[in-house]
Design an enzyme around this catalytic site. Structure first.
Site, short mmCIF file in Angstrom:
data_model
loop_
_atom_site.label_atom_id
_atom_site.label_comp_id
_atom_site.label_asym_id
_atom_site.label_seq_id
_atom_site.Cartn_x
_atom_site.Cartn_y
_atom_site.Cartn_z
N LYS A 79 0.84 -1.20 0.00
CA LYS A 79 0.00 0.00 0.00
C LYS A 79 0.88 1.24 0.00
CE LYS A 79 -3.94 2.00 2.54
NZ LYS A 79 -4.85 1.83 3.70
N SER A 154 -9.74 1.80 2.86
CA SER A 154 -8.92 2.57 1.96
C SER A 154 -7.87 1.74 1.21
CB SER A 154 -8.18 3.66 2.76
OG SER A 154 -7.31 3.08 3.73
N SER A 178 -10.01 -0.62 7.04
CA SER A 178 -9.42 -0.44 5.72
C SER A 178 -8.69 -1.64 5.15
CB SER A 178 -8.48 0.77 5.72
OG SER A 178 -9.20 1.96 5.80
#
Length: 491
Positions: A79, A154, A178
């Site tokens: 990420k 997210s 997330s």
């Protein structure tokens, strides 16, 4: 055997036997990444040349008989809010569009020491603030199961990359769901460890008392392997626990007969819970019962207060953490400003997206002198009560069970003009972050429209071994994990 369904241990065996080389494995995943990326937009940065060079180096080391780490030659995605030395870390924000960290985060450093190969940095909601990966400055990510739908957020890029077979596994961060919500939406396994189990050093901060790094993979066993590598004390992170790291895979094959699984009443009665999701998760609970577990209904009376509590605490911490982005030291700088104050104001206005600005404003308001007692301090008190509800529940059960999300993946743009609807998508995951507990999302079925459904299992503090055991036993019985979104992939 379809290689997209292979586990880390199976790939490792093939690499060790010479059936496949690290370079071939990386090339296969890069080919799939390049083919699916135009329709998914799961990556902010693809490190193809670096990945191929590292894979070739590992092949040479293997041929020379050198000792290799447990992840040697495996293609991984990270990420893009985790710092990677020499590789852009943007947080999917214009503010950090050109930022190249001079250091490596603890978790990625541990992955590379274990032999993992970086294939790219994945897309996310800007600064991890969102639940759909639509607020990225570099465009929205799509769901591999149906590109008209969101992948969740997210960490949507990390979940989509694993689901699409662009990498063997990935890392994400979880502040209010997330990791778990995108895992549910994309039909993969996602784990949020206990707060402090994994170092946050090098994770770009959103809400420091809630953020936690965790893995995505195609199976529970793979998640356990990744956690084994990234978990453990870190003197550079004062919130990282100085706790012994067990062998997380040791108990996976043990029977769950006699274990007590608590079904949280407030979650199954939640307003807005999709009937298909509820039915699928209830059927999965029944499957655990068939495996010998005892189902117990439990109550966490303040569970539904989690959303309101979170949206005071998290924005408050975000407003403090993001104050460092002022256009001076690094990050975006507005041009031709007439003063230092104007430069800071314009830099933030031009480089932060609407959702990030909204949360900064909420947090600044909650921390202001006239309202800090009424909002921030009261939210912290409710947070304590939520944690006490979990403590009480764990006196009578071993793990807790809920749906991961109230619905399957919603259509892109469905909540664009309704922030509250977007926030409510994390209704079932947020309380876990407030309490600092470990939780995992495991695929447990599909809707009539063919979209994945996830089941959330919640463990007590530092009880990841029990959590992984129950999740693995369910997964092996249900075999839902064997499904992949074939239509979104190249053969």
């Amino acid at each position: 055997m379809d290689r997209r369904d292979m586990t880390i241990s199976a790939w490792r065996q093939q690499l060790q036997s010479g059936e496949v080389s690290s370079r071939e494995l990386v090339d296969q995943h890069l080919k799939r990444l390049e083919s699916s990326e135009p329709s998914l937009n799961a990556f902010v940065e693809v490190t193809a040349d670096q990945a191929r060079a590292e894979a070739s180096r590992i092949d040479e080391a293997r041929a020379a008989g050198e000792a290799l780490g447990p992840l040697a030659g495996l293609p991984l995605a990270i990420k893009d809010n985790l710092c990677t030395k020499g590789v852009r870390t943007t947080c999917s924000s214009r503010m950090l569009e050109q930022f190249v960290p001079p250091y490596e985060s603890t978790v990625t450093e541990r992955l590379w020491q274990a032999g993992g190969v970086l294939v790219g940095k994945t897309n996310l909601d800007e600064f991890a603030m969102g639940g759909s990966t639509e607020t990225s400055a570099f465009g929205a990510t799509q769901n591999p199961w149906n590109t008209a739908h969101v992948p969740g957020g997210s960490s949507g890029g990390s979940a989509a990359a694993v689901a699409a077979g662009s990498c063997v596994a990935s890392l994400g961060s979880d502040t209010g769901g997330s990791i778990r919500q995108p895992a549910s939406f994309c039909g993969v396994v996602g784990l949020k460890p206990t707060y402090g189990r994994v170092s946050r050093w090098g994770l770009v901060a959103f809400a420091s008392s809630l953020d936690q790094v965790g893995p995505f993979a195609g199976s529970v066993a793979d998640v356990a392997e990744l956690l084994q590598v990234i978990a453990g004390p870190d003197p550079r992170d004062s919130t990282c626990l100085d706790a012994a790291v067990p062998v997380f895979s040791d108990g996976l094959s043990q029977s769950i007969k006699g274990l007590k699984v608590g079904l949280i009443k407030e979650c199954f009665d939640a307003e807005g819970l999709d009937p298909e999701v509820k039915a699928s998760v209830q059927a999965s609970a029944a499957q655990l019962e068939a495996l010998g577990a005892e189902l117990v209904e439990v109550s966490c009376p303040r569970f539904n207060d989690g959303i309101a509590t979170y949206y005071v605490i998290a924005p408050s911490e975000a407003s403090a953490n993001l104050a460092r982005y002022d256009g001076v030291k690094y990050g975006f700088r507005a041009e031709d400003a007439e003063s230092l104050a104007a430069m800071t104001a314009r830099s933030r206005a031009e480089a932060f997206g609407a959702e990030v600005q909204r949360r900064i404003l909420i947090g600044t308001y909650a921390l202001s002198a006239g309202y800090v007692d009424a909002y921030y301090k009261k939210a912290q008190q409710v947070r304590t009560l939520i944690r006490r509800d979990f403590d009480a529940a764990f006196k009578s059960v071993d793990v807790l069970l809920t749906p991961t999300a109230p619905s399957t993946a919603f259509k892109a743009g469905a909540h664009a003009d309704d922030p509250l609807a977007m926030y409510l998508a994390d209704l079932l995951t947020i309380p876990v972050n407030l309490a600092g507990l470990p939780a995992i999302s495991v695929p447990c079925g599909f809707s009539a429209a063919g979209l994945p459904i996830g089941m959330q299992l919640i463990g007590n503090v530092l009880d990841e071994p029990r959590l992984l055991q129950v999740a693995h036993q369910y997964e092996q019985a249900a075999q839902v994990f064997a499904s992949r979104p074939e239509a979104a992939l190249v053969p």
